[in-house]
Design a protein around this motif. Structure first.
Motif, PDB file in Angstrom:
ATOM      1  N   ASP A  46     107.771 -12.606  13.670  1.00 54.32           N
ATOM      2  CA  ASP A  46     106.902 -11.641  13.012  1.00 54.32           C
ATOM      3  C   ASP A  46     105.680 -12.378  12.484  1.00 54.32           C
ATOM      4  O   ASP A  46     105.634 -13.600  12.467  1.00 54.32           O
ATOM      5  CB  ASP A  46     107.631 -10.906  11.886  1.00 54.32           C
ATOM      6  CG  ASP A  46     108.052 -11.807  10.745  1.00 54.32           C
ATOM      7  OD1 ASP A  46     108.153 -13.027  10.951  1.00 54.32           O
ATOM      8  OD2 ASP A  46     108.297 -11.299   9.648  1.00 54.32           O
ATOM      9  N   THR A  47     104.681 -11.637  12.089  1.00 53.95           N
ATOM     10  CA  THR A  47     103.457 -12.239  11.559  1.00 53.95           C
ATOM     11  C   THR A  47     103.241 -11.798  10.117  1.00 53.95           C
ATOM     12  O   THR A  47     103.818 -10.808   9.667  1.00 53.95           O
ATOM     13  CB  THR A  47     102.225 -11.864  12.405  1.00 53.95           C
ATOM     14  OG1 THR A  47     102.126 -10.454  12.483  1.00 53.95           O
ATOM     15  CG2 THR A  47     102.322 -12.444  13.802  1.00 53.95           C
ATOM     16  N   VAL A  48     102.398 -12.530   9.428  1.00 57.11           N
ATOM     17  CA  VAL A  48     102.092 -12.231   8.031  1.00 57.11           C
ATOM     18  C   VAL A  48     101.240 -10.980   7.952  1.00 57.11           C
ATOM     19  O   VAL A  48     100.292 -10.818   8.714  1.00 57.11           O
ATOM     20  CB  VAL A  48     101.336 -13.414   7.387  1.00 57.11           C
ATOM     21  CG1 VAL A  48     100.855 -13.052   5.990  1.00 57.11           C
ATOM     22  CG2 VAL A  48     102.210 -14.645   7.346  1.00 57.11           C
ATOM     23  N   GLY A  49     101.590 -10.103   7.024  1.00 56.52           N
ATOM     24  CA  GLY A  49     100.699  -9.007   6.692  1.00 56.52           C
ATOM     25  C   GLY A  49     100.931  -7.699   7.394  1.00 56.52           C
ATOM     26  O   GLY A  49     101.961  -7.444   7.972  1.00 56.52           O
ATOM     27  N   ASN A  50      99.886  -6.903   7.320  1.00 61.93           N
ATOM     28  CA  ASN A  50      99.908  -5.535   7.774  1.00 61.93           C
ATOM     29  C   ASN A  50      98.474  -5.178   8.151  1.00 61.93           C
ATOM     30  O   ASN A  50      97.549  -5.450   7.390  1.00 61.93           O
ATOM     31  CB  ASN A  50     100.417  -4.659   6.617  1.00 61.93           C
ATOM     32  CG  ASN A  50     100.475  -3.215   6.935  1.00 61.93           C
ATOM     33  OD1 ASN A  50      99.591  -2.683   7.595  1.00 61.93           O
ATOM     34  ND2 ASN A  50     101.508  -2.552   6.458  1.00 61.93           N
ATOM     35  N   ASP A  51      98.281  -4.590   9.313  1.00 60.04           N
ATOM     36  CA  ASP A  51      96.935  -4.235   9.774  1.00 60.04           C
ATOM     37  C   ASP A  51      96.235  -3.250   8.839  1.00 60.04           C
ATOM     38  O   ASP A  51      95.021  -3.128   8.869  1.00 60.04           O
ATOM     39  CB  ASP A  51      96.987  -3.628  11.177  1.00 60.04           C
ATOM     40  CG  ASP A  51      97.428  -4.640  12.216  1.00 60.04           C
ATOM     41  OD1 ASP A  51      97.313  -5.853  11.948  1.00 60.04           O
ATOM     42  OD2 ASP A  51      97.878  -4.217  13.285  1.00 60.04           O
ATOM     43  N   GLN A  52      96.994  -2.550   8.017  1.00 63.48           N
ATOM     44  CA  GLN A  52      96.420  -1.530   7.156  1.00 63.48           C
ATOM     45  C   GLN A  52      95.914  -2.088   5.818  1.00 63.48           C
ATOM     46  O   GLN A  52      95.297  -1.381   5.046  1.00 63.48           O
ATOM     47  CB  GLN A  52      97.467  -0.445   6.891  1.00 63.48           C
ATOM     48  CG  GLN A  52      97.937   0.216   8.171  1.00 63.48           C
ATOM     49  CD  GLN A  52      99.202   1.029   7.977  1.00 63.48           C
ATOM     50  OE1 GLN A  52      99.788   1.043   6.901  1.00 63.48           O
ATOM     51  NE2 GLN A  52      99.641   1.696   9.021  1.00 63.48           N
ATOM     52  N   ILE A  53      96.170  -3.368   5.540  1.00 59.68           N
ATOM     53  CA  ILE A  53      95.761  -3.974   4.274  1.00 59.68           C
ATOM     54  C   ILE A  53      94.753  -5.084   4.569  1.00 59.68           C
ATOM     55  O   ILE A  53      95.068  -6.067   5.222  1.00 59.68           O
ATOM     56  CB  ILE A  53      96.985  -4.518   3.506  1.00 59.68           C
ATOM     57  CG1 ILE A  53      97.973  -3.371   3.233  1.00 59.68           C
ATOM     58  CG2 ILE A  53      96.550  -5.199   2.216  1.00 59.68           C
ATOM     59  CD1 ILE A  53      99.273  -3.806   2.615  1.00 59.68           C
ATOM     60  N   THR A  54      93.535  -4.926   4.083  1.00 59.93           N
ATOM     61  CA  THR A  54      92.447  -5.839   4.444  1.00 59.93           C
ATOM     62  C   THR A  54      92.674  -7.275   3.978  1.00 59.93           C
ATOM     63  O   THR A  54      92.172  -8.205   4.608  1.00 59.93           O
ATOM     64  CB  THR A  54      91.100  -5.335   3.887  1.00 59.93           C
ATOM     65  OG1 THR A  54      91.221  -5.129   2.479  1.00 59.93           O
ATOM     66  CG2 THR A  54      90.689  -4.041   4.555  1.00 59.93           C
ATOM     67  N   GLU A  55      93.405  -7.490   2.908  1.00 59.24           N
ATOM     68  CA  GLU A  55      93.648  -8.851   2.413  1.00 59.24           C
ATOM     69  C   GLU A  55      94.349  -9.722   3.453  1.00 59.24           C
ATOM     70  O   GLU A  55      94.243 -10.946   3.441  1.00 59.24           O
ATOM     71  CB  GLU A  55      94.482  -8.838   1.126  1.00 59.24           C
ATOM     72  CG  GLU A  55      93.719  -8.389  -0.091  1.00 59.24           C
ATOM     73  CD  GLU A  55      93.598  -6.868  -0.183  1.00 59.24           C
ATOM     74  OE1 GLU A  55      94.331  -6.151   0.524  1.00 59.24           O
ATOM     75  OE2 GLU A  55      92.747  -6.399  -0.953  1.00 59.24           O
ATOM     76  N   TYR A  56      95.095  -9.106   4.355  1.00 57.81           N
ATOM     77  CA  TYR A  56      95.850  -9.864   5.349  1.00 57.81           C
ATOM     78  C   TYR A  56      95.025 -10.245   6.580  1.00 57.81           C
ATOM     79  O   TYR A  56      95.479 -11.010   7.412  1.00 57.81           O
ATOM     80  CB  TYR A  56      97.090  -9.089   5.794  1.00 57.81           C
ATOM     81  CG  TYR A  56      98.163  -9.014   4.739  1.00 57.81           C
ATOM     82  CD1 TYR A  56      98.777 -10.162   4.263  1.00 57.81           C
ATOM     83  CD2 TYR A  56      98.563  -7.787   4.223  1.00 57.81           C
ATOM     84  CE1 TYR A  56      99.764 -10.095   3.299  1.00 57.81           C
ATOM     85  CE2 TYR A  56      99.554  -7.713   3.260  1.00 57.81           C
ATOM     86  CZ  TYR A  56     100.154  -8.871   2.810  1.00 57.81           C
ATOM     87  OH  TYR A  56     101.133  -8.795   1.862  1.00 57.81           O
ATOM     88  N   LYS A  57      93.831  -9.724   6.701  1.00 54.72           N
ATOM     89  CA  LYS A  57      93.018 -10.006   7.894  1.00 54.72           C
ATOM     90  C   LYS A  57      92.745 -11.504   8.063  1.00 54.72           C
ATOM     91  O   LYS A  57      92.695 -12.005   9.168  1.00 54.72           O
ATOM     92  CB  LYS A  57      91.718  -9.219   7.850  1.00 54.72           C
ATOM     93  CG  LYS A  57      91.941  -7.723   8.031  1.00 54.72           C
ATOM     94  CD  LYS A  57      90.670  -7.028   8.434  1.00 54.72           C
ATOM     95  CE  LYS A  57      90.863  -5.535   8.496  1.00 54.72           C
ATOM     96  NZ  LYS A  57      91.812  -5.086   9.468  1.00 54.72           N
ATOM     97  N   ARG A  58      92.585 -12.248   6.970  1.00 57.75           N
ATOM     98  CA  ARG A  58      92.332 -13.683   7.080  1.00 57.75           C
ATOM     99  C   ARG A  58      93.553 -14.448   7.589  1.00 57.75           C
ATOM    100  O   ARG A  58      93.438 -15.589   8.007  1.00 57.75           O
ATOM    101  CB  ARG A  58      91.873 -14.259   5.743  1.00 57.75           C
ATOM    102  CG  ARG A  58      92.911 -14.214   4.662  1.00 57.75           C
ATOM    103  CD  ARG A  58      92.359 -14.749   3.331  1.00 57.75           C
ATOM    104  NE  ARG A  58      93.322 -14.595   2.281  1.00 57.75           N
ATOM    105  CZ  ARG A  58      94.298 -15.459   2.023  1.00 57.75           C
ATOM    106  NH1 ARG A  58      94.428 -16.540   2.738  1.00 57.75           N
ATOM    107  NH2 ARG A  58      95.134 -15.241   1.039  1.00 57.75           N
ATOM    108  N   MET A  59      94.726 -13.821   7.558  1.00 58.12           N
ATOM    109  CA  MET A  59      95.952 -14.461   8.020  1.00 58.12           C
ATOM    110  C   MET A  59      96.411 -13.922   9.371  1.00 58.12           C
ATOM    111  O   MET A  59      97.554 -14.128   9.765  1.00 58.12           O
ATOM    112  CB  MET A  59      97.059 -14.263   6.984  1.00 58.12           C
ATOM    113  CG  MET A  59      96.785 -14.953   5.673  1.00 58.12           C
ATOM    114  SD  MET A  59      98.107 -14.679   4.483  1.00 58.12           S
ATOM    115  CE  MET A  59      97.514 -13.208   3.665  1.00 58.12           C
ATOM    116  N   HIS A  60      95.527 -13.251  10.083  1.00 62.22           N
ATOM    117  CA  HIS A  60      95.873 -12.651  11.370  1.00 62.22           C
ATOM    118  C   HIS A  60      96.505 -13.693  12.303  1.00 62.22           C
ATOM    119  O   HIS A  60      95.955 -14.759  12.523  1.00 62.22           O
ATOM    120  CB  HIS A  60      94.639 -12.045  12.031  1.00 62.22           C
ATOM    121  CG  HIS A  60      94.922 -11.453  13.368  1.00 62.22           C
ATOM    122  ND1 HIS A  60      95.570 -10.252  13.517  1.00 62.22           N
ATOM    123  CD2 HIS A  60      94.675 -11.912  14.609  1.00 62.22           C
ATOM    124  CE1 HIS A  60      95.700  -9.992  14.800  1.00 62.22           C
ATOM    125  NE2 HIS A  60      95.166 -10.990  15.487  1.00 62.22           N
ATOM    126  N   GLY A  61      97.670 -13.371  12.816  1.00 60.16           N
ATOM    127  CA  GLY A  61      98.344 -14.243  13.765  1.00 60.16           C
ATOM    128  C   GLY A  61      99.229 -15.316  13.164  1.00 60.16           C
ATOM    129  O   GLY A  61      99.920 -16.023  13.889  1.00 60.16           O
TER     130      GLY A  61
END
Length: 82
Positions: A46-61
């Motif tokens: 699995d990956t960190v975060g959720n596409d619906q929460i902008t704070e996680y965009k920097r951790m994409h992948g």
């Protein structure tokens, strides 16, 4: 210890899911059929975060590692031994 248990299962050719109890999914995990969607992959993380929460965009992948699938074989055994 967790890596050693995974290595032991992989060495025995056992396919398995590992999942921590505090993992939250926004979709029914069972209905995703991830093993069938990725039949040639030895490891599915699995990956960190959720596409619906902008704070996680920097951790994409980024790999989260709280939920993963292992196809038990020599390659996955070596991965967990390292």
């Amino acid at each position: 210890m967790r890596a050693r248990i995974c290595a032991s299962f992989a060495l025995r050719g056992i396919n398995f899911w590992a999942m921590q109890q505090d993992t939250l999914w926004v979709e029914n995990f069972e209905s995703m059929n991830l093993e069938d969607r990725y039949p040639n992959d030895n490891l599915i993380f699995d990956t960190v975060g959720n596409d619906q929460i902008t704070e996680y965009k920097r951790m994409h992948g980024w790999i989260c590692g709280s939920t993963f699938f292992v196809r038990g074989n020599a390659a996955t055994h070596q991965f967990f031994m390292q």
